[in-house]
Design a protein around this motif. Structure first.
Motif, PDB file in Angstrom:
ATOM      1  N   GLU A   1       0.814  -1.211   0.000  1.00 53.84           N
ATOM      2  CA  GLU A   1       0.000   0.000   0.000  1.00 53.84           C
ATOM      3  C   GLU A   1       0.848   1.263   0.000  1.00 53.84           C
ATOM      4  OE1 GLU A   1      -3.142   2.385  -0.349  1.00 53.84           O
ATOM      5  OE2 GLU A   1      -3.218   0.208  -0.449  1.00 53.84           O
ATOM      6  N   SER A   2       1.987   1.233   0.650  1.00 53.52           N
ATOM      7  CA  SER A   2       2.830   2.429   0.666  1.00 53.52           C
ATOM      8  C   SER A   2       3.343   2.767  -0.730  1.00 53.52           C
ATOM      9  CB  SER A   2       4.000   2.240   1.627  1.00 53.52           C
ATOM     10  OG  SER A   2       4.823   1.189   1.192  1.00 53.52           O
ATOM     11  N   THR A   3       3.447   1.751  -1.586  1.00 56.51           N
ATOM     12  CA  THR A   3       3.864   2.004  -2.962  1.00 56.51           C
ATOM     13  C   THR A   3       2.830   2.844  -3.680  1.00 56.51           C
ATOM     14  OG1 THR A   3       5.042  -0.082  -3.027  1.00 56.51           O
ATOM     15  CG2 THR A   3       4.468   0.897  -5.130  1.00 56.51           C
ATOM     16  N   THR A   4       1.549   2.524  -3.531  1.00 58.87           N
ATOM     17  CA  THR A   4       0.489   3.290  -4.165  1.00 58.87           C
ATOM     18  C   THR A   4       0.470   4.712  -3.634  1.00 58.87           C
ATOM     19  OG1 THR A   4      -0.809   1.272  -4.413  1.00 58.87           O
ATOM     20  CG2 THR A   4      -1.971   3.351  -4.662  1.00 58.87           C
ATOM     21  N   THR A   5       0.641   4.873  -2.343  1.00 63.42           N
ATOM     22  CA  THR A   5       0.667   6.205  -1.750  1.00 63.42           C
ATOM     23  C   THR A   5       1.856   7.000  -2.274  1.00 63.42           C
ATOM     24  OG1 THR A   5      -0.347   5.299   0.239  1.00 63.42           O
ATOM     25  CG2 THR A   5       0.637   7.469   0.424  1.00 63.42           C
ATOM     26  N   SER A   6       2.990   6.353  -2.406  1.00 63.25           N
ATOM     27  CA  SER A   6       4.167   7.029  -2.941  1.00 63.25           C
ATOM     28  C   SER A   6       3.949   7.447  -4.397  1.00 63.25           C
ATOM     29  CB  SER A   6       5.390   6.123  -2.857  1.00 63.25           C
ATOM     30  OG  SER A   6       5.685   5.811  -1.533  1.00 63.25           O
ATOM     31  N   LEU A   7       3.333   6.576  -5.183  1.00 61.06           N
ATOM     32  CA  LEU A   7       3.077   6.906  -6.582  1.00 61.06           C
ATOM     33  C   LEU A   7       2.089   8.058  -6.705  1.00 61.06           C
ATOM     34  CD1 LEU A   7       2.940   3.393  -8.254  1.00 61.06           C
ATOM     35  CD2 LEU A   7       4.630   5.181  -8.617  1.00 61.06           C
ATOM     36  N   ILE A   8       1.065   8.086  -5.857  1.00 61.23           N
ATOM     37  CA  ILE A   8       0.114   9.197  -5.870  1.00 61.23           C
ATOM     38  C   ILE A   8       0.834  10.492  -5.534  1.00 61.23           C
ATOM     39  CG2 ILE A   8      -1.878  10.193  -4.676  1.00 61.23           C
ATOM     40  CD1 ILE A   8      -2.971   7.323  -4.462  1.00 61.23           C
ATOM     41  N   PHE A   9       1.709  10.461  -4.544  1.00 66.71           N
ATOM     42  CA  PHE A   9       2.465  11.649  -4.167  1.00 66.71           C
ATOM     43  C   PHE A   9       3.373  12.106  -5.301  1.00 66.71           C
ATOM     44  CE2 PHE A   9       6.341  13.548  -2.429  1.00 66.71           C
ATOM     45  CZ  PHE A   9       5.797  14.667  -1.815  1.00 66.71           C
ATOM     46  N   ILE A  10       4.076  11.167  -5.921  1.00 70.66           N
ATOM     47  CA  ILE A  10       5.010  11.512  -6.995  1.00 70.66           C
ATOM     48  C   ILE A  10       4.273  12.097  -8.200  1.00 70.66           C
ATOM     49  CG2 ILE A  10       6.603  10.526  -8.697  1.00 70.66           C
ATOM     50  CD1 ILE A  10       7.476   8.578  -6.414  1.00 70.66           C
ATOM     51  N   TRP A  11       3.200  11.431  -8.655  1.00 74.44           N
ATOM     52  CA  TRP A  11       2.477  11.930  -9.824  1.00 74.44           C
ATOM     53  C   TRP A  11       1.703  13.203  -9.503  1.00 74.44           C
ATOM     54  CZ3 TRP A  11       3.666  11.229 -14.544  1.00 74.44           C
ATOM     55  CH2 TRP A  11       4.320  10.074 -14.931  1.00 74.44           C
ATOM     56  N   GLY A  12       1.271  13.364  -8.268  1.00 72.08           N
ATOM     57  CA  GLY A  12       0.643  14.622  -7.866  1.00 72.08           C
ATOM     58  C   GLY A  12       1.639  15.768  -7.913  1.00 72.08           C
ATOM     59  N   LEU A  13       2.846  15.504  -7.464  1.00 75.09           N
ATOM     60  CA  LEU A  13       3.898  16.515  -7.513  1.00 75.09           C
ATOM     61  C   LEU A  13       4.277  16.848  -8.959  1.00 75.09           C
ATOM     62  CD1 LEU A  13       5.731  18.196  -5.692  1.00 75.09           C
ATOM     63  CD2 LEU A  13       7.382  16.350  -5.799  1.00 75.09           C
ATOM     64  N   ILE A  14       4.359  15.838  -9.808  1.00 74.55           N
ATOM     65  CA  ILE A  14       4.645  16.082 -11.225  1.00 74.55           C
ATOM     66  C   ILE A  14       3.536  16.911 -11.864  1.00 74.55           C
ATOM     67  CG2 ILE A  14       4.859  14.967 -13.493  1.00 74.55           C
ATOM     68  CD1 ILE A  14       6.317  12.681 -12.044  1.00 74.55           C
ATOM     69  N   PHE A  15       2.280  16.615 -11.507  1.00 74.76           N
ATOM     70  CA  PHE A  15       1.150  17.381 -12.042  1.00 74.76           C
ATOM     71  C   PHE A  15       1.219  18.844 -11.607  1.00 74.76           C
ATOM     72  CE2 PHE A  15      -3.249  18.937 -11.630  1.00 74.76           C
ATOM     73  CZ  PHE A  15      -3.610  18.903 -12.971  1.00 74.76           C
ATOM     74  N   LEU A  16       1.496  19.075 -10.319  1.00 77.22           N
ATOM     75  CA  LEU A  16       1.588  20.459  -9.838  1.00 77.22           C
ATOM     76  C   LEU A  16       2.749  21.206 -10.488  1.00 77.22           C
ATOM     77  CD1 LEU A  16       0.794  20.059  -6.039  1.00 77.22           C
ATOM     78  CD2 LEU A  16      -0.657  21.023  -7.832  1.00 77.22           C
ATOM     79  N   CYS A  17       3.872  20.525 -10.655  1.00 76.23           N
ATOM     80  CA  CYS A  17       5.015  21.161 -11.308  1.00 76.23           C
ATOM     81  C   CYS A  17       4.722  21.462 -12.774  1.00 76.23           C
ATOM     82  CB  CYS A  17       6.251  20.284 -11.189  1.00 76.23           C
ATOM     83  SG  CYS A  17       6.924  20.214  -9.529  1.00 76.23           S
ATOM     84  N   SER A  18       3.975  20.591 -13.444  1.00 74.08           N
ATOM     85  CA  SER A  18       3.654  20.843 -14.842  1.00 74.08           C
ATOM     86  C   SER A  18       2.663  21.992 -14.986  1.00 74.08           C
ATOM     87  CB  SER A  18       3.125  19.580 -15.521  1.00 74.08           C
ATOM     88  OG  SER A  18       1.919  19.158 -14.933  1.00 74.08           O
ATOM     89  N   VAL A  19       1.732  22.114 -14.047  1.00 77.40           N
ATOM     90  CA  VAL A  19       0.811  23.253 -14.079  1.00 77.40           C
ATOM     91  C   VAL A  19       1.580  24.545 -13.831  1.00 77.40           C
ATOM     92  CG1 VAL A  19      -1.120  24.347 -12.878  1.00 77.40           C
ATOM     93  CG2 VAL A  19      -1.241  21.943 -13.475  1.00 77.40           C
ATOM     94  N   ARG A  20       2.507  24.533 -12.902  1.00 79.10           N
ATOM     95  CA  ARG A  20       3.323  25.705 -12.627  1.00 79.10           C
ATOM     96  C   ARG A  20       4.194  26.056 -13.834  1.00 79.10           C
ATOM     97  NH1 ARG A  20       7.964  28.115 -12.894  1.00 79.10           N
ATOM     98  NH2 ARG A  20       8.556  29.461 -11.206  1.00 79.10           N
ATOM     99  N   GLY A  21       4.763  25.055 -14.476  1.00 79.53           N
ATOM    100  CA  GLY A  21       5.560  25.289 -15.666  1.00 79.53           C
ATOM    101  C   GLY A  21       4.734  25.812 -16.818  1.00 79.53           C
TER     102      GLY A  21
END
Length: 66
Positions: free
Chosen positions: A6-26
């Motif tokens: 389960e921690s893998t799924t949580t980590s992936l959500i965090f990573i892709w959420g961060l990538i999404f926020l960075c792409s919106v900022r970019g």
């Protein structure tokens, strides 16, 4: 790739959420400078992966993480 269940799924959500926020900022920054093509390149992909991880895709859509 990452052991841990389960921690893998949580980590992936965090990573892709961060990538999404960075792409919106970019995208915002690139729109200010006038380079619209590079500003919107990563938003659809990161939004799709994040929606897949959060089980928000409609039935029939291909799943990457399931």
């Amino acid at each position: 790739m990452f052991p841990g269940g389960e921690s893998t799924t949580t980590s992936l959500i965090f990573i892709w959420g961060l990538i999404f926020l960075c792409s919106v900022r970019g995208c915002y920054r690139n729109f200010q400078t006038g380079d619209k093509a590079w500003g919107t390149a990563l938003i659809p992909a990161s939004a799709y992966f994040l929606a897949d991880l959060l089980n928000l895709l409609p039935p029939g859509a291909p799943h990457i993480f399931m």
